[in-house]
Design an enzyme around this catalytic site. Structure first.
Site, mmCIF file in Angstrom:
data_model
loop_
_atom_site.group_PDB
_atom_site.id
_atom_site.type_symbol
_atom_site.label_atom_id
_atom_site.label_comp_id
_atom_site.label_asym_id
_atom_site.label_seq_id
_atom_site.Cartn_x
_atom_site.Cartn_y
_atom_site.Cartn_z
ATOM 1 N N GLU A 133 0.831 -1.213 0.000
ATOM 2 C CA GLU A 133 0.000 0.000 0.000
ATOM 3 C C GLU A 133 0.866 1.263 0.000
ATOM 4 O O GLU A 133 0.517 2.268 -0.611
ATOM 5 C CB GLU A 133 -0.935 0.011 1.215
ATOM 6 C CG GLU A 133 -1.981 -1.090 1.188
ATOM 7 C CD GLU A 133 -2.973 -0.911 0.040
ATOM 8 O OE1 GLU A 133 -2.579 -1.146 -1.115
ATOM 9 O OE2 GLU A 133 -4.123 -0.553 0.312
ATOM 10 N N THR A 186 -5.379 10.272 -7.165
ATOM 11 C CA THR A 186 -5.173 10.165 -5.711
ATOM 12 C C THR A 186 -4.776 11.528 -5.156
ATOM 13 O O THR A 186 -5.207 11.932 -4.081
ATOM 14 C CB THR A 186 -4.070 9.129 -5.412
ATOM 15 O OG1 THR A 186 -4.358 7.969 -6.171
ATOM 16 C CG2 THR A 186 -4.023 8.753 -3.953
#
Ligand code: ADP
Length: 312
Positions: A133, A186
């Site tokens: 992640e 993002t």
């Protein structure tokens, strides 16, 4: 071709993170959406991504979250003679907000741990998968990898030290997820969030987190519904998602318990008390999106209380 020692094929599930009130700490695991991965332990040292089908993702070990997560595990295992080959059959679209990168990180470390005879606990696997992640988003968050690995609903009580708790999952809950196929960068979904919250907002939010967890344990569906409310992130992020308010209205009008942004979006989730309601919610939000001309996917899924599953 490498001489394979041991192989396993796993289902690596999609996940819904945040669940309205639990930004970066709550998540849950889905049943009907997920990738497949073939993981092999080989006598040739090193980690190789040997095949990716269904998505255009990097084959280089250090650029693929599965490679990075397995590297973290092998560093801790400290046996330099071991090699790992990874095949990824991608079904979850990257950047969808339903844990595409988390599925690869979690699926890979879970399968390697299984093939090695489970030397690591689930808690340790969460920490390894978080390294994937970190690569995907620059932030080693656990709210997708924890439910993928543990199944059901999970809470990240603390990041330092890492303390991940599997919560109770009421049987009747069914998730409806719409994934509008738009790109939300993002950086954009991050930049709209405020660094500071007011005490009033914080009180509202932690009341809901407590309420949601109490509702899960007591199987009080109305309490779950009242608690699926986000006064901090959703008002800011939802402006990046076309028709968010109309989707929410449509879902609630069909009897959903709650509706919010899945992860950092653009997917939107609605949680319902039965398959029947979740299916009606799917029909209603499909109608909303049909009028936009945008491409989208809709998934209806019970909660996967097991997490990663062995297929063969
Ligand atoms: P989601 O929004 O569904 O959780 P993320 O935005 O977290 O997905 O992750 C997608 C990013 O991670 C993309 O930039 C993608 O290129 C990168 N990535 C690297 N390896 C993988 C992988 N194996 N699966 C999915 N994404 C990957």
């Amino acid at each position: 071709m490498t001489d394979k020692m041991k192989s396993i094929k796993v289902f690596a599930p999609a996940t819904v993170a945040n669940l309205s009130c639990g930004f970066d700490v709550l998540g849950c695991c889905l049943d009907t959406v997920g990738d497949e991965m073939m993981i092999s332990i080989t006598p040739t040292p090193g980690i190789r991504i040997t095949k990716i089908e269904g998505a255009d993702l990097p084959l280089e070990t250090h650029k693929n979250v599965a490679g990075v997560a397995v590297e973290a595990l092998l560093d801790a295992y400290n046996n330099p003679t071991i090699g790992v080959d990874i095949e990824i059959y991608k079904k979850i679209k990257a950047g969808s907000g339903i844990g595409s990168s988390a599925a690869s990180s979690a699926g890979a470390v879970w399968a390697v741990n299984h093939l090695l005879g489970t030397p690591f606990s689930n808690q340790e696997l969460v920490a390894f998968a978080m390294e994937g992640e970190r690569l995907a988003s620059g932030n080693a968050h656990a709210d997708n990898v924890a439910p993928a690995l543990l199944g059901g609903f999970t809470l990240v009580r603390s990041y330092t030290p890492l303390d991940v708790i599997k919560l109770h999952t009421p049987q009747d809950l069914v998730m409806t997820v719409i994934h509008p196929q738009i790109e939300v960068k993002t950086s954009d979904s991050r930049s709209v969030i405020k660094e500071k919250v007011t005490l009033k907002e914080a009180i509202h939010q932690w009341g809901n987190v407590g309420g949601l967890i109490a509702g899960l344990y007591t199987e009080d569906y109305e309490l779950i519904g009242r608690s699926l409310e986000d006064v901090i992130i959703e008002p800011l992020r939802s402006i990046l998602i076309p028709e968010f308010e109309n989707v929410k209205k449509a879902a609630m009008s069909q009897g959903a318990l709650g509706c919010g942004i899945s992860g950092s979006g653009p997917s939107i989730f609605a949680l319902s008390k039965s398959m029947d309601t979740a299916t009606k919610v799917a029909t209603a939000i499909r109608e909303v999106y049909n009028s936009t001309g945008l491409d989208f996917d809709i998934h209806v899924s019970t909660i996967n209380n097991q997490g990663i599953k062995i297929i063969s």
